[in-house]
Design a protein around this motif. Structure first.
Motif, mmCIF file in Angstrom:
data_model
loop_
_atom_site.group_PDB
_atom_site.id
_atom_site.type_symbol
_atom_site.label_atom_id
_atom_site.label_comp_id
_atom_site.label_asym_id
_atom_site.label_seq_id
_atom_site.Cartn_x
_atom_site.Cartn_y
_atom_site.Cartn_z
ATOM 1 N N MET A 1 0.843 -1.207 0.000
ATOM 2 C CA MET A 1 0.000 0.000 0.000
ATOM 3 C C MET A 1 0.873 1.249 0.000
ATOM 4 S SD MET A 1 -3.403 0.321 0.465
ATOM 5 C CE MET A 1 -4.845 -0.556 0.961
ATOM 6 N N PRO A 2 0.671 2.152 -0.928
ATOM 7 C CA PRO A 2 1.473 3.384 -0.907
ATOM 8 C C PRO A 2 1.088 4.248 0.281
ATOM 9 C CG PRO A 2 -0.246 3.472 -2.604
ATOM 10 C CD PRO A 2 -0.319 2.136 -1.973
ATOM 11 N N GLU A 3 2.055 5.033 0.763
ATOM 12 C CA GLU A 3 1.804 5.971 1.885
ATOM 13 C C GLU A 3 0.777 7.004 1.456
ATOM 14 O OE1 GLU A 3 3.882 7.112 4.961
ATOM 15 O OE2 GLU A 3 3.815 4.912 5.160
ATOM 16 N N LEU A 4 -0.153 7.373 2.344
ATOM 17 C CA LEU A 4 -1.136 8.414 2.020
ATOM 18 C C LEU A 4 -0.810 9.656 2.812
ATOM 19 C CD1 LEU A 4 -4.416 6.299 2.245
ATOM 20 C CD2 LEU A 4 -3.237 7.004 0.163
ATOM 21 N N ASP A 5 -1.035 10.813 2.190
ATOM 22 C CA ASP A 5 -0.787 12.020 2.968
ATOM 23 C C ASP A 5 -1.946 12.244 3.929
ATOM 24 O OD1 ASP A 5 -2.830 13.825 1.824
ATOM 25 O OD2 ASP A 5 -1.675 13.523 -0.031
ATOM 26 N N ALA A 6 -1.724 13.138 4.915
ATOM 27 C CA ALA A 6 -2.689 13.314 5.999
ATOM 28 C C ALA A 6 -4.063 13.739 5.476
ATOM 29 C CB ALA A 6 -2.164 14.357 6.995
ATOM 30 N N GLY A 7 -4.055 14.623 4.461
ATOM 31 C CA GLY A 7 -5.334 15.105 3.899
ATOM 32 C C GLY A 7 -6.132 13.968 3.304
ATOM 33 N N THR A 8 -5.481 13.122 2.499
ATOM 34 C CA THR A 8 -6.175 11.996 1.853
ATOM 35 C C THR A 8 -6.676 11.017 2.904
ATOM 36 O OG1 THR A 8 -4.557 12.244 0.090
ATOM 37 C CG2 THR A 8 -5.956 10.306 -0.001
ATOM 38 N N GLU A 9 -5.830 10.783 3.913
ATOM 39 C CA GLU A 9 -6.223 9.842 4.970
ATOM 40 C C GLU A 9 -7.486 10.330 5.691
ATOM 41 O OE1 GLU A 9 -3.635 8.086 8.293
ATOM 42 O OE2 GLU A 9 -2.468 7.960 6.432
ATOM 43 N N LEU A 10 -7.541 11.644 5.950
ATOM 44 C CA LEU A 10 -8.705 12.218 6.621
ATOM 45 C C LEU A 10 -9.952 12.062 5.731
ATOM 46 C CD1 LEU A 10 -9.977 13.874 8.922
ATOM 47 C CD2 LEU A 10 -9.356 15.939 7.652
ATOM 48 N N GLN A 11 -9.725 12.349 4.455
ATOM 49 C CA GLN A 11 -10.848 12.228 3.514
ATOM 50 C C GLN A 11 -11.402 10.800 3.504
ATOM 51 O OE1 GLN A 11 -9.783 13.262 -0.470
ATOM 52 N NE2 GLN A 11 -11.251 14.920 -0.534
ATOM 53 N N LEU A 12 -10.489 9.820 3.457
ATOM 54 C CA LEU A 12 -10.917 8.413 3.432
ATOM 55 C C LEU A 12 -11.677 8.045 4.697
ATOM 56 C CD1 LEU A 12 -7.959 6.440 1.816
ATOM 57 C CD2 LEU A 12 -10.275 6.725 0.946
ATOM 58 N N ALA A 13 -11.165 8.560 5.852
ATOM 59 C CA ALA A 13 -11.828 8.269 7.132
ATOM 60 C C ALA A 13 -13.242 8.841 7.131
ATOM 61 C CB ALA A 13 -11.007 8.854 8.289
ATOM 62 N N LEU A 14 -13.367 10.052 6.563
ATOM 63 C CA LEU A 14 -14.708 10.675 6.506
ATOM 64 C C LEU A 14 -15.649 9.865 5.609
ATOM 65 C CD1 LEU A 14 -13.744 14.462 6.241
ATOM 66 C CD2 LEU A 14 -14.877 13.333 8.153
ATOM 67 N N PHE A 15 -15.153 9.430 4.436
ATOM 68 C CA PHE A 15 -15.975 8.630 3.527
ATOM 69 C C PHE A 15 -16.427 7.345 4.220
ATOM 70 C CE2 PHE A 15 -13.868 10.461 -0.552
ATOM 71 C CZ PHE A 15 -14.789 11.501 -0.557
ATOM 72 N N ARG A 16 -15.477 6.724 4.905
ATOM 73 C CA ARG A 16 -15.776 5.463 5.565
ATOM 74 C C ARG A 16 -16.878 5.664 6.602
ATOM 75 N NH1 ARG A 16 -13.055 0.650 5.491
ATOM 76 N NH2 ARG A 16 -14.009 -0.766 6.972
ATOM 77 N N GLN A 17 -16.725 6.756 7.368
ATOM 78 C CA GLN A 17 -17.719 7.019 8.408
ATOM 79 C C GLN A 17 -19.097 7.283 7.801
ATOM 80 O OE1 GLN A 17 -16.293 9.631 11.438
ATOM 81 N NE2 GLN A 17 -18.315 9.758 12.409
ATOM 82 N N ALA A 18 -19.104 8.008 6.677
ATOM 83 C CA ALA A 18 -20.381 8.304 6.015
ATOM 84 C C ALA A 18 -21.058 7.002 5.576
ATOM 85 C CB ALA A 18 -20.148 9.209 4.814
ATOM 86 N N VAL A 19 -20.254 6.094 5.013
ATOM 87 C CA VAL A 19 -20.799 4.815 4.538
ATOM 88 C C VAL A 19 -21.283 3.961 5.706
ATOM 89 C CG1 VAL A 19 -20.149 2.623 3.438
ATOM 90 C CG2 VAL A 19 -19.458 4.789 2.399
ATOM 91 N N GLU A 20 -20.500 3.989 6.809
ATOM 92 C CA GLU A 20 -20.844 3.144 7.969
ATOM 93 C C GLU A 20 -22.091 3.670 8.692
ATOM 94 O OE1 GLU A 20 -17.957 0.895 9.889
ATOM 95 O OE2 GLU A 20 -17.914 0.379 7.755
ATOM 96 N N ALA A 21 -22.275 4.997 8.650
ATOM 97 C CA ALA A 21 -23.385 5.585 9.413
ATOM 98 C C ALA A 21 -24.676 5.668 8.598
ATOM 99 C CB ALA A 21 -22.998 6.986 9.887
ATOM 100 N N GLY A 22 -24.590 5.467 7.284
ATOM 101 C CA GLY A 22 -25.767 5.668 6.419
ATOM 102 C C GLY A 22 -26.871 4.655 6.694
ATOM 103 N N SER A 23 -28.083 5.001 6.303
ATOM 104 C CA SER A 23 -29.196 4.066 6.536
ATOM 105 C C SER A 23 -29.441 3.171 5.322
ATOM 106 C CB SER A 23 -30.475 4.838 6.882
ATOM 107 O OG SER A 23 -30.780 5.708 5.817
#
Ligand code: FNR
Length: 321
Positions: A1-23
Motif C-alpha cells: 500500500m502506498p503511503e497516504l498524505d494526511a489530507g487523503t487519509e482524513l478524507q478516506l476516514a470521513l468517507f468510511r464514516q459516512a458509509v458506515e453511518a448511512g441508513s
C-alpha cells in the motif's frame, strides 16, 4: 500500500464514516473475479438483511433472492454488469429469518485508469412500505374499475338473465335501423316467448322458474353468432333478438335453431311436451320512407301473436316489409 498524505487519509476516514453511518445498505464487489464476490458490506446492510459481514463476504449477493429466482430484473442486472454500466432495479429479497423485503438496488461500476471495471458498488434501499402502498393502490384501482364495469352493465343489462334490458335493446335497434337505412340492408326482429313459464313457477317455485329463464337466455345467446346480433329481455317471459343485415330466410333459420336448442335443454316442464319450449314470431323489414322501426316492432308482435294462436313450440314468420 502506498503511503497516504494526511489530507487523503482524513478524507478516506470521513468517507468510511459516512458509509458506515448511512441508513442505506452498501455493498462493494470485486469485478475482476468471476461471479462478483462481495468485498464489503456496511452495518445498514447487516441490519436490513440480518446477515453479518462475515457471512456475506466472498459470496455473490444472489443468495438474498432465496428460491425466488424468476425475477426479470436479474437479466437487467446481468446486462448492465457485463456492459460495465450503472443500473437500478427492485428485487424481492429475503432476510436471514426468511421474511421478504423489496430491495431497490442501484449498481454503479468503478473503473481504473485504463477504463476497466474493477468493482461494483451497490446501494440498497428497503422499499417494502412503498411497494405495499403501491399494491394496495393498484388493488383499489382494479376494484374501482370492476365496480364501474359492473355498474355500467347494470344500467344496460337485465339483472336476472344478463341479457340487454328493453331500453338498451330498443336503443341498439334504433342505431341498427339507421345504419340499415343508410346501407339499404334488411333488419330482422324475433320475439321469443317462453311457453307457460308460469306453470313452472306454480309447480316448482319461482327459483326454478328464474333458473329456467336464465338457462333459456344462455341458450338463445349461444345461437347468436355475429357481434352485432343482440338478445334482450323484451318483457317478463319474452325475449327479443335483433339480427341486423339478416333477411327473412336467415331470420327463420335462426328462429328454428333457437326453438330446437331450447327444446334440447330438456328443462322439465309440466305441460304436454314434458319439456320447456319457446314460441317465436319473426319479422323482417327494409327501412324506408314508408317503413319505420315501429312497423318492424309491431310486425314482430303480430307474428308472435299468430305463432301463439297456433299453439306452443311454434315459429311464425311474416312476409318481408
Ligand atoms: C448485486 N446483486 C444483488 N442481488 C440481490 O438480489 N440483492 C442484492 O442486494 C444485490 N446486491 C448486489 C450488489 C452488487 C455490487 C452487485 C454487483 C450485484 C445482484 C446479484 O449478485 C446477481 O448479479 C444477480 O442476481 C443477477 O445474476 P444471476 O443471479 O441471474 O446470475
Amino acid at each position: 500500500m502506498p503511503e497516504l498524505d494526511a489530507g487523503t487519509e482524513l478524507q478516506l476516514a470521513l468517507f468510511r464514516q459516512a458509509v458506515e453511518a448511512g441508513s442505506d445498505g452498501v455493498i462493494i464487489t470485486d469485478a475482476t473475479r468471476s461471479d462478483q464476490p462481495v468485498l464489503y458490506v456496511n452495518p445498514a446492510f447487516e441490519r436490513m438483511t440480518g446477515y453479518s459481514s462475515d457471512e456475506v463476504v466472498g459470496k455473490n449477493c444472489r443468495f438474498l433472492q432465496g428460491d425466488d429466482r424468476s425475477q426479470p430484473e436479474r437479466a437487467k442486472l446481468r446486462r448492465a454488469m457485463s456492459d460495465g454500466l450503472p443500473c437500478s432495479v427492485v428485487l424481492r429479497n429475503y432476510r436471514k429469518d426468511g421474511t421478504l423485503f423489496w430491495n431497490e438496488l442501484s449498481l454503479s461500476p468503478v473503473r481504473d485508469r485504463s477504463g476497466k471495471t474493477t468493482h461494483f458498488i451497490g446501494i440498497q434501499k428497503d422499499v417494502s412500505a412503498r411497494m405495499r402502498l403501491e399494491k394496495a393502490l393498484q388493488d383499489q384501482k382494479e376494484q374501482l374499475e370492476q365496480a364501474t364495469r359492473s355498474l355500467s352493465r347494470t344500467s344496460t343489462h337485465d339483472a336476472l338473465t344478463d341479457v340487454a334490458q328493453r331500453r338498451h335493446f330498443l336503443d341498439t335497434l334504433g342505431r341498427e335501423w339507421k345504419r340499415a337505412s343508410r346501407e339499404g340492408a334488411p333488419v330482422s326482429l324475433l320475439l321469443i316467448d317462453v311457453d307457460s313459464l308460469g306453470r313452472i313457477n306454480e309447480l316448482f317455485g319461482h327459483e326454478a322458474g328464474d333458473d329456467s329463464l336464465k338457462r333459456v337466455a344462455r341458450a338463445l345467446e349461444n345461437v347468436l353468432k355475429r357481434p352485432a346480433d343482440l338478445l334482450g329481455r323484451y318483457e317478463g317471459e319474452t325475449f327479443a333478438a335483433l339480427l341486423p343485415a339478416t333477411d327473412r330466410k336467415g331470420a327463420e333459420q335462426v328462429a328454428l335453431e333457437m326453438r330446437a336448442t331450447v327444446s334440447g335443454l330438456a328443462i322439465d316442464h309440466p305441460g304436454p311436451a314434458g319439456r320447456l319450449t319457446i314460441t317465436l314470431g319473426v319479422a323482417t323489414a327494409f327501412p324506408g320512407p314508408e317503413t319505420g322501426m315501429e312497423d318492424l316492432i309491431s310486425h314482430a308482435e303480430q307474428a308472435l301473436r299468430a305463432a301463439k294462436e297456433l299453439g306452443p313450440d311454434r315459429v311464425h314468420v311474416l312476409a318481408e316489409m
